[in-house]
Design a protein around this motif. Sequence first.
Motif, PDB file in Angstrom:
ATOM      1  N   GLY A  89      12.962  14.801   4.513  1.00 40.15           N
ATOM      2  CA  GLY A  89      14.121  14.429   3.697  1.00 40.15           C
ATOM      3  C   GLY A  89      14.917  13.260   4.258  1.00 40.15           C
ATOM      4  N   CYS A  90      14.740  12.982   5.536  1.00 37.07           N
ATOM      5  CA  CYS A  90      15.442  11.809   6.108  1.00 37.07           C
ATOM      6  C   CYS A  90      14.483  10.644   6.300  1.00 37.07           C
ATOM      7  CB  CYS A  90      16.122  12.184   7.425  1.00 37.07           C
ATOM      8  SG  CYS A  90      14.967  12.558   8.753  1.00 37.07           S
ATOM      9  N   ARG A  91      13.246  10.810   5.840  1.00 39.03           N
ATOM     10  CA  ARG A  91      12.221   9.780   6.088  1.00 39.03           C
ATOM     11  C   ARG A  91      11.782   9.070   4.812  1.00 39.03           C
ATOM     12  NH1 ARG A  91       8.445  13.407  10.256  1.00 39.03           N
ATOM     13  NH2 ARG A  91      10.011  13.549  11.898  1.00 39.03           N
ATOM     14  N   VAL A  92      12.528   9.274   3.753  1.00 41.37           N
ATOM     15  CA  VAL A  92      12.163   8.682   2.459  1.00 41.37           C
ATOM     16  C   VAL A  92      12.420   7.162   2.530  1.00 41.37           C
ATOM     17  CG1 VAL A  92      12.782   8.655   0.003  1.00 41.37           C
ATOM     18  CG2 VAL A  92      12.627  10.831   1.250  1.00 41.37           C
ATOM     19  N   PRO A  93      11.491   6.366   1.993  1.00 43.23           N
ATOM     20  CA  PRO A  93      11.622   4.911   2.119  1.00 43.23           C
ATOM     21  C   PRO A  93      12.953   4.327   1.638  1.00 43.23           C
ATOM     22  CG  PRO A  93       9.405   5.457   1.482  1.00 43.23           C
ATOM     23  CD  PRO A  93      10.175   6.751   1.463  1.00 43.23           C
ATOM     24  N   PRO A 149       8.256   9.941  -2.444  1.00 39.98           N
ATOM     25  CA  PRO A 149       8.997   9.450  -3.601  1.00 39.98           C
ATOM     26  C   PRO A 149      10.503   9.336  -3.341  1.00 39.98           C
ATOM     27  CG  PRO A 149       8.353  11.745  -3.917  1.00 39.98           C
ATOM     28  CD  PRO A 149       7.730  11.308  -2.629  1.00 39.98           C
ATOM     29  N   GLN A 150      11.090   8.263  -3.882  1.00 38.28           N
ATOM     30  CA  GLN A 150      12.551   8.103  -3.755  1.00 38.28           C
ATOM     31  C   GLN A 150      13.218   8.733  -4.972  1.00 38.28           C
ATOM     32  OE1 GLN A 150      11.494   4.061  -3.943  1.00 38.28           O
ATOM     33  NE2 GLN A 150      12.518   3.516  -2.024  1.00 38.28           N
ATOM     34  N   PRO A 151      14.312   9.456  -4.769  1.00 41.24           N
ATOM     35  CA  PRO A 151      15.006   9.998  -5.941  1.00 41.24           C
ATOM     36  C   PRO A 151      15.690   8.867  -6.705  1.00 41.24           C
ATOM     37  CG  PRO A 151      16.216  10.482  -3.919  1.00 41.24           C
ATOM     38  CD  PRO A 151      14.962   9.772  -3.508  1.00 41.24           C
ATOM     39  N   ASP A 186       0.822  -1.214   0.000  1.00 43.21           N
ATOM     40  CA  ASP A 186       0.000   0.000   0.000  1.00 43.21           C
ATOM     41  C   ASP A 186       0.858   1.266   0.000  1.00 43.21           C
ATOM     42  OD1 ASP A 186       1.016   0.028   2.533  1.00 43.21           O
ATOM     43  OD2 ASP A 186      -0.907   0.205   3.563  1.00 43.21           O
ATOM     44  N   GLY A 187       2.161   1.105  -0.149  1.00 39.95           N
ATOM     45  CA  GLY A 187       3.038   2.274  -0.231  1.00 39.95           C
ATOM     46  C   GLY A 187       3.576   2.744   1.115  1.00 39.95           C
ATOM     47  N   THR A 188       3.088   2.136   2.200  1.00 37.67           N
ATOM     48  CA  THR A 188       3.514   2.519   3.544  1.00 37.67           C
ATOM     49  C   THR A 188       4.195   1.324   4.206  1.00 37.67           C
ATOM     50  OG1 THR A 188       1.714   4.087   3.780  1.00 37.67           O
ATOM     51  CG2 THR A 188       2.656   3.263   5.806  1.00 37.67           C
ATOM     52  N   GLY A 189       5.303   1.559   4.842  1.00 37.29           N
ATOM     53  CA  GLY A 189       5.980   0.480   5.554  1.00 37.29           C
ATOM     54  C   GLY A 189       5.090  -0.082   6.643  1.00 37.29           C
ATOM     55  N   ASP A 190       5.347  -1.318   7.039  1.00 37.95           N
ATOM     56  CA  ASP A 190       4.471  -1.938   8.038  1.00 37.95           C
ATOM     57  C   ASP A 190       5.208  -3.047   8.779  1.00 37.95           C
ATOM     58  OD1 ASP A 190       4.517  -4.029   6.140  1.00 37.95           O
ATOM     59  OD2 ASP A 190       2.794  -3.155   5.104  1.00 37.95           O
ATOM     60  N   LEU A 214      11.968   0.524  -5.519  1.00 40.01           N
ATOM     61  CA  LEU A 214      13.312   0.003  -5.239  1.00 40.01           C
ATOM     62  C   LEU A 214      13.274  -1.053  -4.130  1.00 40.01           C
ATOM     63  CD1 LEU A 214      15.247   3.415  -5.402  1.00 40.01           C
ATOM     64  CD2 LEU A 214      15.036   1.704  -7.221  1.00 40.01           C
ATOM     65  N   GLY A 215      12.288  -1.944  -4.243  1.00 40.34           N
ATOM     66  CA  GLY A 215      12.229  -3.077  -3.310  1.00 40.34           C
ATOM     67  C   GLY A 215      11.606  -2.753  -1.969  1.00 40.34           C
ATOM     68  N   PHE A 216      11.251  -1.476  -1.761  1.00 42.43           N
ATOM     69  CA  PHE A 216      10.592  -1.107  -0.504  1.00 42.43           C
ATOM     70  C   PHE A 216       9.247  -1.833  -0.399  1.00 42.43           C
ATOM     71  CE2 PHE A 216       7.374   1.962   1.207  1.00 42.43           C
ATOM     72  CZ  PHE A 216       7.719   1.872   2.545  1.00 42.43           C
ATOM     73  N   GLY A 217       8.565  -1.899  -1.540  1.00 49.01           N
ATOM     74  CA  GLY A 217       7.285  -2.595  -1.608  1.00 49.01           C
ATOM     75  C   GLY A 217       6.983  -2.850  -3.071  1.00 49.01           C
ATOM     76  N   ARG A 218       5.746  -3.204  -3.356  1.00 50.04           N
ATOM     77  CA  ARG A 218       5.433  -3.517  -4.756  1.00 50.04           C
ATOM     78  C   ARG A 218       4.781  -2.331  -5.472  1.00 50.04           C
ATOM     79  NH1 ARG A 218       4.004  -7.742  -1.810  1.00 50.04           N
ATOM     80  NH2 ARG A 218       1.744  -7.521  -2.067  1.00 50.04           N
ATOM     81  N   ASN A 219       4.539  -1.256  -4.718  1.00 51.64           N
ATOM     82  CA  ASN A 219       3.919  -0.082  -5.339  1.00 51.64           C
ATOM     83  C   ASN A 219       4.675   1.185  -4.976  1.00 51.64           C
ATOM     84  OD1 ASN A 219       1.718  -1.030  -6.857  1.00 51.64           O
ATOM     85  ND2 ASN A 219       0.661  -1.551  -4.951  1.00 51.64           N
ATOM     86  N   ALA A 220       4.244   2.289  -5.573  1.00 55.34           N
ATOM     87  CA  ALA A 220       4.929   3.556  -5.292  1.00 55.34           C
ATOM     88  C   ALA A 220       4.873   3.861  -3.795  1.00 55.34           C
ATOM     89  CB  ALA A 220       4.247   4.675  -6.081  1.00 55.34           C
TER      90      ALA A 220
END
Length: 560
Positions: A427-431, A451-453, A33-37, A441-447
Amino acid sequence: MKATATNPKTNSWWRGAVVYQVYLRSFADGNADGTGDISGLRSRLPYLADLGVDAIWVGPWYASPLLDGGFDITNHREINPLYGTLADAELLIKDVHAQKMRIIVDLVPNHTSMHHPWFQEAMAAPPNHPVRDRYIFRDGHGADGSKPPTNWTSAFGGPAWERSADGQWYLHLFDVSQPDLNWHNQQVQQEFESILEFWLELGVDGFRVDVAHGLCKDRGFPDTNHGSVGSPHPQTPDHAQRPYANHPFWDRDELHEVVRRWRSIVDKYGDRILVAEAWVRPERLPLYIREDEYHHAFNMDFLESDWNASELAQNIFDSHARVATQGSTSTWVMSNHDVMRQSTRLGLPPKTDWRRWPSQPCKAPLDAVLGARRARAAALLTLSLPGSAYLYQGEELGLPEVLNLPTEMIDDPTYQLSGQMLRGRDGCRVPIPWEVSGPSLGFGRNAPWLPQPAEFAHYAVAAQTDDPQSSLSLYRQALALRKAWLNDTDTFEMLDMGKNVLAFQRGNSFVCIVNMGIAPIDVPVGKVLLTSAALINGQLPTDTAAWVISTDSAGSTSAL
Ligand code: BGC
């Protein structure tokens, strides 16, 4: 100068622990869902065990509308559904223990969310009703009460009082959505004691206590001495200030009674801990770690120090000496979810106000390469100091601060509250980037929620794992060597190895040396265990740290 071991009484796990801070929302997204868990975190525990940390600290994961990243809680005994369920939390605690690590969680006692049932009840009640006494409601000044009760300001900017529909004002030292609790109220005290017990029963190994220097307010409600000054908090423009003596709302002596009651509860559960986030004057910090209070208190002045050998050496020496008076150990921190990542921060010119810097139209130039180099050296410094070290997720990857988040994506309330003057802490909380490609970038399956640069791909765990020169490899090696060579009972001695050189010895032979000057310097004679950058002609180049098992026992004492 020499200081003996600070561990005369116990060898508790926390005294020398490396604790890894997980910012859950941005660590790993298990349900796309785009949010870490929690399930994402559980799936990545082997990574943390392999990294070699002793414990994890999971930030506030409780039910919350996330108006301040979860530090605005509506139910302290429930997990935010975005992160999972209580059952998931229990599984996580078991998994962490199975990996031979510990887990501490956040306790947020200074305030709740404005959507907490207690606050809703208070807002619905008439002035002076007992349910209002759980918070801090006051009449305003002026004939019609339209002026706030005091001149206090919020750590996020603007006045610390908000007027309710019936004309009374409530106090919020942070966001308007975070009303301050009244710590002179017995129900508040009992509720938090019960919350502690709840999580201790579930098996957590301790608590990081948010805004530990808050809680109690002067019941006479005097104005602060100098208007807006006096908000010793990372988000405030006055961050460099620390509260003056008898400040009306920070670092008040009464708060220690509360802590002593918490400590007596925590002690019933064995080797569990309380860690204070207290932005106070350094000489006040030992009060927080008295024998019957917190186990640890973050040394924020270490993080605030410039990259300067004498400033850092003084900080280290003072901190070590201060905590030793209480029989505790120092708690070294280079970054957390509230501050600019060190690989960017350390690339800014000396004395730059890095909290304001990202928002300044005419910026001092950033040297990102320099920052990254210094961050590697800082890692070896932090991980060899006596005491405990707190790492913030992604620092092991050398992640830079993300400086160009689209303004419409900024989530941190400080952005709006500062009138869009400060870009805030996102700026320090980007996934975290785990893989070199994919929608997040492997954080999850969706955006992801932030956003990650594109450059994050180079920092991905997968890109670094097998690279012996990578930041991740450096941290892995450092953590393994720390276990092998450093012990909580080691003696600690600052060494004088020249101007612009920070050096100290642990035990009989372990030396950490950091060259903060321009010219290369000699490395102490002995076996070099690890360096943060390659030696050049056998010498330690600028902005480089080395760990050495010294065979030269002549180590001179500090010139401090
Ligand atoms: C936390 C911040 C939070 C604030 C208010 C701090 O100390 O670390 O992230 O915004 O407390 O709860």
